[in-house]
Design an enzyme around this catalytic site. Structure first.
Site, PDB file in Angstrom:
ATOM      1  NE  ARG A  66    -105.084  16.041 -16.493  1.00  0.00           N
ATOM      2  CZ  ARG A  66    -105.651  15.995 -17.690  1.00  0.00           C
ATOM      3  NH1 ARG A  66    -105.820  14.835 -18.308  1.00  0.00           N
ATOM      4  NH2 ARG A  66    -106.055  17.106 -18.277  1.00  0.00           N
ATOM      5  CB  CYS A  90    -112.528  17.262 -19.867  1.00  0.00           C
ATOM      6  SG  CYS A  90    -112.699  17.856 -21.561  1.00  0.00           S
TER       7      CYS A  90
END
Length: 280
Positions: A177, A236
């Site tokens: 990601r 995050c």
């Protein structure tokens, strides 16, 4: 008062009956599984209060589980029976998932004496320590004073300034990601990462629901090129696993690790923030 951000199950067992110790059961459903029910009523540490991260957040924000205003948080904690001067011990049912986020939330609201239970409920239960079920006993209201510590919270403007100045930014998302090779689990977000950000997937700091030993944490930060002598902003997907990085940094001696509250849900959802792909 423990000096470490972590407390052992033995310390908690020895101090569970103290009126100055309050135990907090942190709850947040796993990403992509919003219908998973809380485990609190099935079994929790005796006397623990239930802290629903989503319910006790800024419900007016379009972003998930953002910090509420300080005065709102004060009212919420008073109703839970959490007061000034108490030692707060936070745990969760998986071992280490939502507890660091709640630990950081209390710190961001000015609480100094707050800790995470090492190993959480799984370790507590595995050791044969007592649990109770049901909704829990209501606690009397106490006075709680929240004062937002802006040095522990980052917003999008602070992130833009940090990247421009070369401030360390550490991303807790999985490597694919981060590199933009895998799609984001939340729809509508761009893939990739902030220019200049470092990557250390939070799962690499954990083993069996606990943080790895100190020497392994230090080695992981070193491998990620993190200078632990300087402040680090963690980020995050939505500000939850970033708190795992901030907790691990605190264990390694770096307490000044603000969390970017909006994280990639905010950054990747805008069209005016820079995004790069690939591995740095």
């Amino acid at each position: 008062m423990p000096q470490s951000p972590l407390v052992s199950t033995q310390w908690l067992a020895d101090n569970l009956a103290s009126p100055d110790v309050v135990v907090v059961n942190a709850w947040l459903p796993p990403l992509g599984q919003p219908d998973v029910p809380p485990e609190y009523e099935d079994g929790h540490i005796p006397g623990a209060v239930f802290f629903d991260v989503d319910a006790l957040s800024d419900t007016s924000s379009t972003l998930p589980h953002m910090l509420p205003p300080a005065h709102v948080f004060s009212s919420m904690m008073r109703r839970l029976g959490i007061g000034d001067g108490q030692t707060i011990v936070v745990y969760d049912g998986s071992g280490l998932w939502s507890a660091p986020r709640v630990w950081w939330t209390f710190r961001a609201m000015g609480v100094k004496d707050v800790h995470v239970l090492d190993g959480g409920l799984p370790k507590w239960v595995a050791e044969g320590r007592p649990v109770e079920d049901g909704p829990g006993q209501p606690r009397g209201e106490r006075h709680f004073t929240a004062r937002l510590d802006n040095s522990l919270v980052a917003d999008v403007e602070k992130m833009l300034r940090a990247l421009e100045s070369g401030h360390q930014v550490l991303d807790a998302r999985p490597r694919a990601r981060f590199a933009g090779a895998a799609p984001e689990p939340r729809a509508g977000l761009r893939s990739g990462h902030m220019p200049g950000a470092l990557n250390l997937p939070f799962a690499e700091l954990m083993s069996d629901g606990r943080l790895r030993p100190l020497e392994e944490l230090i080695a992981a930060f070193d491998e990620a090129r993190v200078d632990r002598t300087k402040p680090v902003i963690t980020t995050c997907g939505s500000g939850v696993s970033a708190a795992v990085l901030s907790l691990a940094l605190a264990v390694a001696g770096q307490y000044q690790s603000p969390v970017y509250d909006g994280s990639w849900t905010e950054w990747g959802g805008r069209d005016d923030t820079p995004v790069v792909t690939g591995e740095d």
